[in-house]
Design an enzyme around this catalytic site. Structure first.
Site, short mmCIF file in Angstrom:
data_model
loop_
_atom_site.label_atom_id
_atom_site.label_comp_id
_atom_site.label_asym_id
_atom_site.label_seq_id
_atom_site.Cartn_x
_atom_site.Cartn_y
_atom_site.Cartn_z
N GLY A 14 0.75 -1.36 -0.01
CA GLY A 14 0.09 0.05 0.21
C GLY A 14 0.82 1.40 -0.01
O GLY A 14 0.25 2.32 0.32
N SER A 15 2.03 1.12 -0.67
CA SER A 15 2.78 2.45 -0.56
C SER A 15 2.23 3.54 -1.60
O SER A 15 2.35 4.53 -1.35
CB SER A 15 4.35 2.24 -0.73
OG SER A 15 4.42 1.61 -2.11
N ASN A 16 1.58 2.92 -2.60
CA ASN A 16 1.18 4.01 -3.48
C ASN A 16 -0.25 4.61 -2.85
O ASN A 16 -0.48 5.71 -3.17
CB ASN A 16 0.89 3.26 -4.82
CG ASN A 16 2.17 3.02 -5.82
OD1 ASN A 16 2.55 4.03 -6.14
ND2 ASN A 16 2.65 2.06 -5.99
N LEU A 92 -3.69 -7.72 -8.74
CA LEU A 92 -3.20 -8.43 -9.89
C LEU A 92 -4.60 -9.47 -10.49
O LEU A 92 -4.39 -10.09 -11.58
CB LEU A 92 -2.26 -9.67 -9.27
CG LEU A 92 -1.07 -8.78 -8.83
CD1 LEU A 92 -0.05 -9.94 -8.23
CD2 LEU A 92 -0.26 -8.20 -10.24
N ILE A 95 -9.53 -8.51 -14.19
CA ILE A 95 -10.78 -7.67 -14.09
C ILE A 95 -11.79 -8.18 -15.44
O ILE A 95 -11.43 -8.31 -16.31
CB ILE A 95 -10.34 -6.12 -14.13
CG1 ILE A 95 -9.57 -5.74 -12.91
CG2 ILE A 95 -11.94 -5.33 -13.82
CD1 ILE A 95 -9.11 -4.37 -13.02
N ASN A 109 -4.17 2.65 -13.56
CA ASN A 109 -3.17 1.58 -12.98
C ASN A 109 -1.90 2.34 -13.02
O ASN A 109 -1.60 2.99 -13.83
CB ASN A 109 -3.39 0.22 -13.87
CG ASN A 109 -2.43 -0.92 -13.44
OD1 ASN A 109 -2.40 -0.99 -11.81
ND2 ASN A 109 -1.76 -1.35 -14.20
N HIS A 111 2.04 0.94 -13.21
CA HIS A 111 2.93 -0.34 -13.72
C HIS A 111 4.27 -0.02 -13.61
O HIS A 111 4.81 1.06 -13.85
CB HIS A 111 2.77 -0.58 -14.95
CG HIS A 111 3.35 -1.68 -15.56
ND1 HIS A 111 3.20 -3.23 -15.28
CD2 HIS A 111 4.37 -2.00 -16.33
CE1 HIS A 111 3.67 -3.93 -15.69
NE2 HIS A 111 4.82 -3.40 -16.50
N ASP A 152 -2.23 -4.00 -19.43
CA ASP A 152 -1.07 -2.90 -19.46
C ASP A 152 -1.25 -2.38 -20.72
O ASP A 152 0.12 -1.68 -21.25
CB ASP A 152 0.25 -3.73 -19.37
CG ASP A 152 0.15 -4.10 -17.66
OD1 ASP A 152 -0.15 -3.71 -17.02
OD2 ASP A 152 1.09 -5.21 -17.62
N GLU A 181 6.98 5.84 -8.62
CA GLU A 181 5.77 5.59 -8.71
C GLU A 181 4.80 6.50 -7.88
O GLU A 181 3.62 6.96 -8.47
CB GLU A 181 5.41 4.06 -8.29
CG GLU A 181 5.97 2.82 -9.24
CD GLU A 181 5.89 1.68 -8.59
OE1 GLU A 181 4.51 1.34 -8.11
OE2 GLU A 181 6.77 0.82 -8.76
C1 GRF Z 1 4.02 -1.33 -7.46
O1 GRF Z 1 5.28 -1.77 -7.72
C2 GRF Z 1 2.96 -1.18 -8.43
O2 GRF Z 1 3.63 -0.64 -9.49
C3 GRF Z 1 2.70 -2.69 -8.78
O3 GRF Z 1 2.62 -3.25 -7.59
C4 GRF Z 1 3.21 -2.54 -6.59
C5 GRF Z 1 2.42 -1.98 -5.49
O4 GRF Z 1 3.27 -1.34 -4.36
N1 GRF Z 1 1.66 -2.71 -9.73
P1 GRF Z 1 2.30 -0.81 -3.27
O5 GRF Z 1 1.51 -1.83 -2.61
O6 GRF Z 1 1.72 0.27 -3.84
O7 GRF Z 1 3.37 -0.55 -2.22
#
Ligand code: GRF
Length: 210
Positions: A14-16, A92, A95, A109, A111, A152, A181
């Site tokens: 969940g860092s994003n 992953l 969908i 999304n 990537h 993608d 990201e």
């Molecule tokens: C990220 O590298 C994203 O690009 C990929 O999965 C990872 C998710 O990371 N699709 P996080 O859970 O957001 O830390």
């Protein structure tokens, strides 16, 4: 504030998600993250959601016979919350095309490579960075794109680049890409929320700030 109500699909670290939460809390993204959806019960992202007063929603695919049934279930939950933007981050599951059509132009999304290279079925997580290293390219990065029915391949909103170093491993490369990201996702969501993204065929044009 815009009327954008976001669902972040984040079944992992969940860092994003955190980057988007920070963007909203800092006032850079004028939207509300209503719910964090995960198909894994133990996802750290659900904990991050709770900490920030966002509803964590675990939806198990276990008792669904296929993707259509699962995403119908997900769709009902989103409708109940008035969601009009979905941000995928490390999600992953394949969908269903019905779901993608329903939310056309409203699913983003991220990537961890420069699409259209190093994408497609099976290209996720460390496999992406391993493939990048094996290929010998000197630059990698990340891509935020709209999601369409092909893996993608949807129109690209933004990309950020990192240099591949001679001594990189998949881990070191992944961690430098991840930093980018977070910036890319915040930027893309901000532009979306401000209504500045226009899809023209395969291209996404960014309208000027008014
Ligand atoms: C990220 O590298 C994203 O690009 C990929 O999965 C990872 C998710 O990371 N699709 P996080 O859970 O957001 O830390």
């Amino acid at each position: 504030m815009s009327d954008t109500r976001i669902a972040v699909f984040s079944p992992g670290n969940g860092s994003n998600l955190q980057a988007l939460i920070d963007g909203v809390e800092a006032g850079d993204i004028a939207a509300e993250i209503k719910v964090v959806v995960s198909n894994r019960k133990d996802a750290l992202s659900l904990e991050r959601a709770r900490k920030h007063g966002i509803e964590p929603l675990y939806i198990t695919p276990v008792d669904c016979k296929d993707a259509v049934e699962y995403f119908n279930k997900v769709s009902k939950e989103l409708e109940a919350r008035g969601i009009n933007l979905i941000c995928l981050a490390g999600f992953l599951l394949k969908i269903s095309p019905e779901f993608i059509r329903k939310y056309k132009g409203r699913i983003l999304n991220i990537h961890p490579a420069l699409l259209p290279g190093f994408g497609g079925k099976g290209m996720y997580g460390h496999r992406v960075h391993e493939a990048v290293l094996e290929s010998g390219v000197k630059f990698s990065g990340c891509t935020v794109h709209f999601v369409d029915e092909e893996y993608d391949r949807g129109p690209i909103i933004t990309q950020r680049v990192v240099q591949v170093m001679d001594d990189d491993t998949a881990e070191t490369l992944a961690s430098r890409v991840l930093v980018e990201e977070h910036k890319a996702y915040k930027e893309a969501v901000k532009l979306y929320v401000e209504g500045r993204l226009e899809i023209k065929g395969r291209r996404v044009v960014v309208k000027r700030d008014r």
